[in-house]
Design a protein around this motif. Sequence first.
Motif, PDB file in Angstrom:
ATOM      1  N   TYR A  32      99.045   6.577  20.087  1.00  0.00           N
ATOM      2  CA  TYR A  32      98.202   6.374  18.908  1.00  0.00           C
ATOM      3  C   TYR A  32      98.012   7.651  18.092  1.00  0.00           C
TER       4      TYR A  32
ATOM      5  N   TYR B  61      97.194  -1.956  15.466  1.00  0.00           N
ATOM      6  CA  TYR B  61      95.838  -1.551  15.858  1.00  0.00           C
ATOM      7  C   TYR B  61      95.393  -0.295  15.094  1.00  0.00           C
ATOM      8  N   LYS B  62      96.359   0.567  14.767  1.00  0.00           N
ATOM      9  CA  LYS B  62      95.994   1.761  14.001  1.00  0.00           C
ATOM     10  C   LYS B  62      95.517   1.383  12.591  1.00  0.00           C
TER      11      LYS B  62
ATOM     12  N   THR C 258      92.080   0.505  12.993  1.00  0.00           N
ATOM     13  CA  THR C 258      91.286   1.738  13.078  1.00  0.00           C
ATOM     14  C   THR C 258      90.935   2.229  11.673  1.00  0.00           C
TER      15      THR C 258
ATOM     16  N   PRO D 278      92.670   3.899  19.196  1.00  0.00           N
ATOM     17  CA  PRO D 278      92.205   2.596  18.723  1.00  0.00           C
ATOM     18  C   PRO D 278      90.678   2.460  18.800  1.00  0.00           C
TER      19      PRO D 278
END
Lengths: 459, 459
Positions: free
Chosen positions: A277, A372-373, A376, A396
């Motif tokens: 990530y 998912y980023k 974020t 995340p």
Amino acid sequence: MSVMQQLSSPISSSSSAFLSHSNFNSRSKNVWVPAKRIGICKCVAVPQEAQTAYTTKVSRNANMAKLQAGYLFPEIARRRAAHLLKYPDAQLISLGIGDTTEPIPEVITSAMAKRAHELSTLEGYSGYGDEQGEKALRAAICSTFYSGLTVDQDDIFVSDGAKCDISRLQVLFGANVTMAVQDPSYPAYVDSSVIMGQTGQFQKDVQKFQRIEYMKCTPENGFFPDLSSVPRTDIIFFCSPNNPTGAAATREQLTQLVKFAKHNGSIIVYDSAYAMYTSKDNPHSIYEIPGAKEVAIETSSFSKYAGFTGVRLGWTVVPKILLFSDGFPVAKDFNRIVCTSFNGASNIAQAGGLACLSPEGLKAMDDVVGFYKENTNIIMETFDSLGFKVYGGNAPYVWVHFPGRNSWDVFSEILEKTHVVTTPGSGFGPAGDGFIRVSAFGHRKNVLEACKRFKQLYK
Amino acid sequence: MSVMQQLSSPISSSSSAFLSHSNFNSRSKNVWVPAKRIGICKCVAVPQEAQTAYTTKVSRNANMAKLQAGYLFPEIARRRAAHLLKYPDAQLISLGIGDTTEPIPEVITSAMAKRAHELSTLEGYSGYGDEQGEKALRAAICSTFYSGLTVDQDDIFVSDGAKCDISRLQVLFGANVTMAVQDPSYPAYVDSSVIMGQTGQFQKDVQKFQRIEYMKCTPENGFFPDLSSVPRTDIIFFCSPNNPTGAAATREQLTQLVKFAKHNGSIIVYDSAYAMYTSKDNPHSIYEIPGAKEVAIETSSFSKYAGFTGVRLGWTVVPKILLFSDGFPVAKDFNRIVCTSFNGASNIAQAGGLACLSPEGLKAMDDVVGFYKENTNIIMETFDSLGFKVYGGNAPYVWVHFPGRNSWDVFSEILEKTHVVTTPGSGFGPAGDGFIRVSAFGHRKNVLEACKRFKQLYK
């Protein structure tokens, strides 16, 4: 406290699913009723209050009694369940526990389904595998995540997840080590330390266990501890990108950390479960730092890369040149723990792991992480637009500051008014108070809806 | 012993796959070579002898140093590999480690493949499950194995196998309990006790650890210990049908055991991983004995019923009315361990477990168990016909007596002369010396071929 009080008192160390009040109230069903086959019938259920419970003469492990409240996430699950009882029609959105929500890419599940099917054929069946993991998977992990870092594939121990390995590492270290931990950090480090007897009692006034060094990580120090003020400990747990703050240590910071460990003769347990990530600039492995193999263990996981939270697959790297003070290789003892206390990760999960590391699998994992980023970023922008100080971006998780407020109060306020589950920062350590962690694991529409509600609440 | 001696000395606590000589000899590859991306290059490989290894200042866990030799089965794997090096063309047959060989019935693998596929759909995806296992599986285990025994489904903790649960139970008990174990028995009980610090040093003269009570189980006492001569301990590990002797305790014997535990206030950890292999007359669960729920934990597994040795699925029952001396429920602490050190069994494996307990799955498991029991009979008859005293019959293991001989010598003789891997009885405890365990897990043709070779060797 009497036995009956203990049985009916609020459960301090439980998950929501187990040992809830309703379960314990049904305990009277447990009054011995002989099985018919035995042909004895003398028992009449008596009211619970009048029953004298049999107790063994085995003392409860005093370390267990030191643990505070429930393990964080089961406690949140309990509050979530209570909220749903109160608002049965609430459109609850969970951005709490950090549980993946997106389907596992098909290239990976197909490999697992294929392996499952093969297990019903003579040629494809396999029983016990190597406790350390299948050779092909160890090799693939080594070449994917540690290319050019002179990590050997037999330094890699495949497991059922980083959380499980953390406890196995604690068993390896035993009761007599001292440890340091980022404050805030993933609660399993501290709790497993308490269970193994490495700590003293919990000190309510400072919300810390005796004998644990809490390395404060706050906006003031850029979420990297001031190592000049940290006393020497045997073990240093360090997670980067950090859960919960989302802060990723830079190469310079990790170089400092390795130097610090080397100076002190400490062992770093480096948790890199969120490495994918972070940006390309930040190290993805502690072994990118010169000399780290002499002082560091690294643990990681497929959970947050491929949605394997339920499939269960992770790994731990223990370099052969990492040595205890008497020169004995740490890896030999870890190998003994793995062989005695574990029997390898599920072979089907391992087939999935191997598929994750194929070219298509890597692309698919990149997509999952990228999704998912984006979540974020959406959450960060939302709180930023509301005037909050927001941290993270390399994980995340979004770490939102509510200066001067109690984390659990904020957690409750958000749950009560928006039906969104978050995680109170103080659950990760005393320096987390005044923050909440918002997980970016969620379907996009839920993340957007949650952000809409945050905007209504805090506009 | 110097660092370099330790690094190059024979590996005492390892599996065959890891840390073999060849692996350690390749250790010079581990000399630090900076990754290119870091842009430093100062390192020239030096001969290993001249290298001064860095050691941390972390003391090795003294309990780990108490362990003797390797964990049994990795040691056997090591000898097997050495044998194959010596006889590369040998038609080796493994009746050693007790590893299942028959394919998993299709009704079970289909369910696992289906679950795997569902994980790539929005509707079918699931992340973290309850650490204690999926409700449906807990309910099915309860109704299948504990029907009429007033075990609650939330007394059941689903796991990745009984071996793993044994270590989690030891972590639960902590360092300050005393324990008793059948002699001989499955080595994980003793080894996990040593690792947790419950024992003193190993006493070479009697081949026992200090502070462990070895309850002798030999032909003389019908493989059931003389409890009148066993001192009180906190914990009593008891496996029935026993691994390695194949002896199954009768109802009367288990009633004695429960009475003994109750009198002493001990906790029995009852390993019923082979219960399906015993006759209908013998108890299949300790909870068939009145009062057992107040003194007993039971652990079991799908490994030997459905060929799940590689899939990994088991369970442990901790009744809520089992209490420590202060009245605190053991189940609450076990739940805390499970929540902190474990994250649930693989969801795909759990889908397989549920399929095992369907009507078709139960029938399929019965067939698998029946097949291995036929193997047991074939092996028993072989050794019986050769004039050996043979024990077992209630488990997939045959326990053959070689009076007056050293087990490892017999193991080596059989391996050298028949290319069949067995297990030396002394690996299970000092009372196992003079015996070998022959596993009944094998393809029929291999079992028949092994028996043919046994007949040639011992005719």
